[in-house]
Enzyme design. Structure first.
Site, PDB file in Angstrom:
ATOM      1  N   GLU A  42     -16.400   5.882   5.232  1.00 61.71           N
ATOM      2  CA  GLU A  42     -15.580   5.357   6.321  1.00 61.71           C
ATOM      3  C   GLU A  42     -15.544   6.382   7.446  1.00 61.71           C
ATOM      4  O   GLU A  42     -16.161   7.440   7.347  1.00 61.71           O
ATOM      5  CB  GLU A  42     -14.162   5.045   5.822  1.00 61.71           C
ATOM      6  CG  GLU A  42     -13.440   6.269   5.255  1.00 61.71           C
ATOM      7  CD  GLU A  42     -12.042   5.963   4.760  1.00 61.71           C
ATOM      8  OE1 GLU A  42     -11.477   4.914   5.093  1.00 61.71           O
ATOM      9  OE2 GLU A  42     -11.495   6.817   4.031  1.00 61.71           O
ATOM     10  N   ARG A  57       9.335  18.592  -8.164  1.00 65.65           N
ATOM     11  CA  ARG A  57      10.652  18.437  -8.819  1.00 65.65           C
ATOM     12  C   ARG A  57      11.748  19.228  -8.095  1.00 65.65           C
ATOM     13  O   ARG A  57      12.926  19.050  -8.358  1.00 65.65           O
ATOM     14  CB  ARG A  57      10.566  18.896 -10.277  1.00 65.65           C
ATOM     15  CG  ARG A  57       9.747  17.944 -11.139  1.00 65.65           C
ATOM     16  CD  ARG A  57       9.531  18.481 -12.522  1.00 65.65           C
ATOM     17  NE  ARG A  57       8.822  19.763 -12.493  1.00 65.65           N
ATOM     18  CZ  ARG A  57       8.396  20.402 -13.593  1.00 65.65           C
ATOM     19  NH1 ARG A  57       8.614  19.879 -14.781  1.00 65.65           N
ATOM     20  NH2 ARG A  57       7.765  21.552 -13.489  1.00 65.65           N
ATOM     21  N   ARG A  93       0.835  -1.210   0.000  1.00 69.62           N
ATOM     22  CA  ARG A  93       0.000   0.000   0.000  1.00 69.62           C
ATOM     23  C   ARG A  93       0.869   1.261   0.000  1.00 69.62           C
ATOM     24  O   ARG A  93       0.557   2.246  -0.672  1.00 69.62           O
ATOM     25  CB  ARG A  93      -0.952  -0.017   1.197  1.00 69.62           C
ATOM     26  CG  ARG A  93      -2.010   1.078   1.141  1.00 69.62           C
ATOM     27  CD  ARG A  93      -3.084   0.915   2.191  1.00 69.62           C
ATOM     28  NE  ARG A  93      -2.575   1.084   3.540  1.00 69.62           N
ATOM     29  CZ  ARG A  93      -3.318   0.945   4.651  1.00 69.62           C
ATOM     30  NH1 ARG A  93      -4.587   0.598   4.553  1.00 69.62           N
ATOM     31  NH2 ARG A  93      -2.789   1.120   5.834  1.00 69.62           N
ATOM     32  N   LYS A 126      -2.742   6.779   0.972  1.00 76.94           N
ATOM     33  CA  LYS A 126      -2.554   7.105   2.393  1.00 76.94           C
ATOM     34  C   LYS A 126      -1.498   8.203   2.457  1.00 76.94           C
ATOM     35  O   LYS A 126      -0.303   7.953   2.639  1.00 76.94           O
ATOM     36  CB  LYS A 126      -2.150   5.852   3.182  1.00 76.94           C
ATOM     37  CG  LYS A 126      -2.361   6.018   4.686  1.00 76.94           C
ATOM     38  CD  LYS A 126      -2.398   4.685   5.399  1.00 76.94           C
ATOM     39  CE  LYS A 126      -2.327   4.823   6.893  1.00 76.94           C
ATOM     40  NZ  LYS A 126      -3.479   5.454   7.517  1.00 76.94           N
TER      41      LYS A 126
HETATM   42  N1  PXG Z   1      -9.588   4.714   6.909  1.00 82.04           N
HETATM   43  C1  PXG Z   1      -8.742   5.738   7.147  1.00 82.04           C
HETATM   44  C2  PXG Z   1      -9.066   7.070   6.640  1.00 82.04           C
HETATM   45  C3  PXG Z   1      -7.562   5.493   7.858  1.00 82.04           C
HETATM   46  O1  PXG Z   1      -6.714   6.491   8.090  1.00 82.04           O
HETATM   47  C4  PXG Z   1      -8.209   3.179   8.079  1.00 82.04           C
HETATM   48  C5  PXG Z   1      -9.344   3.471   7.349  1.00 82.04           C
HETATM   49  C6  PXG Z   1      -7.962   1.766   8.521  1.00 82.04           C
HETATM   50  O2  PXG Z   1      -6.909   1.197   7.741  1.00 82.04           O
HETATM   51  P1  PXG Z   1      -5.945   0.073   8.342  1.00 82.04           P
HETATM   52  O3  PXG Z   1      -5.051  -0.306   7.210  1.00 82.04           O
HETATM   53  O4  PXG Z   1      -5.198   0.697   9.494  1.00 82.04           O
HETATM   54  O5  PXG Z   1      -6.815  -1.037   8.768  1.00 82.04           O
HETATM   55  C7  PXG Z   1      -7.286   4.196   8.344  1.00 82.04           C
HETATM   56  C8  PXG Z   1      -6.041   3.919   9.111  1.00 82.04           C
HETATM   57  C9  PXG Z   1      -3.723   7.140  13.809  1.00 82.04           C
HETATM   58  C10 PXG Z   1      -3.843   5.992  12.900  1.00 82.04           C
HETATM   59  O6  PXG Z   1      -2.598   7.405  14.254  1.00 82.04           O
HETATM   60  C11 PXG Z   1      -4.745   6.002  11.844  1.00 82.04           C
HETATM   61  C12 PXG Z   1      -4.823   4.910  11.004  1.00 82.04           C
HETATM   62  C13 PXG Z   1      -4.038   3.821  11.217  1.00 82.04           C
HETATM   63  C14 PXG Z   1      -3.134   3.820  12.259  1.00 82.04           C
HETATM   64  C15 PXG Z   1      -3.044   4.910  13.120  1.00 82.04           C
HETATM   65  O7  PXG Z   1      -4.734   7.789  14.087  1.00 82.04           O
HETATM   66  N2  PXG Z   1      -5.710   4.976   9.985  1.00 82.04           N
END
Ligand code: PXG
Length: 294
Positions: free
Chosen positions: A184, A105, A52, A151
């Site tokens: 989400e 760049r 990812r 991300k």
């Molecule tokens: N949606 C969003 C917008 C996220 O940022 C998820 C879904 C869940 O994805 P994963 O791959 O983690 O199952 C995320 C993940 C934090 C923190 O510090 C945020 C995330 C992951 C880890 C820590 O707030 N977001």
């Protein structure tokens, strides 16, 4: 123990780990990241997180100066040097140092940072009593703007929603896309349960394809449930039998109320409880070992 932080090839004591103020990650939020968990001395779904990260980098045309094997070693080595057993890893790749001006760049080489630390868990009672959520006015950015599948270091869309959550007294909130479809939460994916069906929005409506989401879909299928990606409206959430959120930080957490409507019985449901249990077992049964003797 003072933490050691990886920055561009060197492990620095926490207070000496620094990035330039001219780094475009700082100036423009130009970069990508991953939040990863380690359980019982093993990094959970590291390959999926690396995939990812490299896909996000590709989308923003960011050249990561390490190949995936080298990046895997960075993560494992940073965990090992910090004595991590159960922990949280933050991997960041920013555009790097450049002149003022947003043209990428201007930055010759990307900056790579890896932090391995422990994580403060949500209060345990939230997992037994469940969370309340509400939908917020801020819409999740559309796939043609800043695709939520990337991300990126640009989290203001989610932070604006988080501010609305804070003002209203909610720990997490539900975001809709511009068409009013459920996408989400600010840092978690959403699932609903309707009978034996376990449903979650598809990537094209505008979500981050969560690694936890994929793992929970896997254990739900193993449990013999009918798992599908389906377009959901708020009505589907209000009238669901059960609801839960998934994310690296939250793991899997029940939701018992949305927009003032009790979901199902208003208490965490049996399917959710079973999936949380299966997910926890999965986390402790696989992963890339941090120490070679594990
Ligand atoms: N949606 C969003 C917008 C996220 O940022 C998820 C879904 C869940 O994805 P994963 O791959 O983690 O199952 C995320 C993940 C934090 C923190 O510090 C945020 C995330 C992951 C880890 C820590 O707030 N977001």
């Amino acid at each position: 123990m003072d933490r050691l932080v990886y920055v561009d090839g060197t492990l620095y004591p926490k207070d000496e780990a620094k990035v330039s103020v001219f780094d475009h990650g700082f100036l423009y939020g130009d970069g990508v990241f991953e939040g990863i968990r380690a359980y019982a001395g093993r990094v959970f779904r590291l390959e999926e997180h690396l995939r990812r990260l490299y896909d996000s980098a590709k989308a923003i045309m960011l050249q990561i100066p390490l190949d995936m094997d080298a990046m895997r070693r960075v993560v494992v080595e940073t965990c090992a040097r910090n004595g991590i057993e159960d922990g949280y890893i933050r991997l960041v790749v920013s555009r790097g140092r450049g002149d003022l001006g947003l043209d990428p760049r201007k930055c010759a080489t990307a900056t790579v940072v890896c932090i391995a630390d422990t994580i403060a868990l949500y209060p345990a009672e939230l997992y037994t009593t469940g969370m309340r959520v509400m939908t917020v006015p801020t819409r999740r950015s559309g796939v043609e703007n800043l695709n939520p599948r990337i991300k990126s270091l640009n989290y203001l869309n989610n932070i604006l929603a988080k501010i609305e959550a804070n003002s209203a007294g909610y720990a997490e909130v539900l975001m809709l896309n511009d068409d009013g479809l459920v996408v989400e939460c600010t840092g978690d994916n959403i699932f609903i349960v309707k009978g034996r069906r376990v449903l979650t929005p598809p990537p094209w409506v505008g979500i981050l394809e969560g690694i936890t989401r994929a793992a929970v879909m896997q254990v739900a299928r193993q449990a013999g449930l009918d798992v599908a990606e389906e377009v959901l409206t708020r009505m589907d959430v209000w009238t669901a039998d059960e609801c839960f959120l998934t994310g690296t930080a939250a793991e899997a957490i029940p939701v018992v109320e949305c927009d003032g409507r009790a979901i199902g019985t208003g208490r965490p449901g049996p399917v959710t409880a079973d999936l949380i249990e299966r997910f926890r077992r999965l986390c402790r049964s696989e992963g890339v070992p941090i120490r070679p003797d594990r």
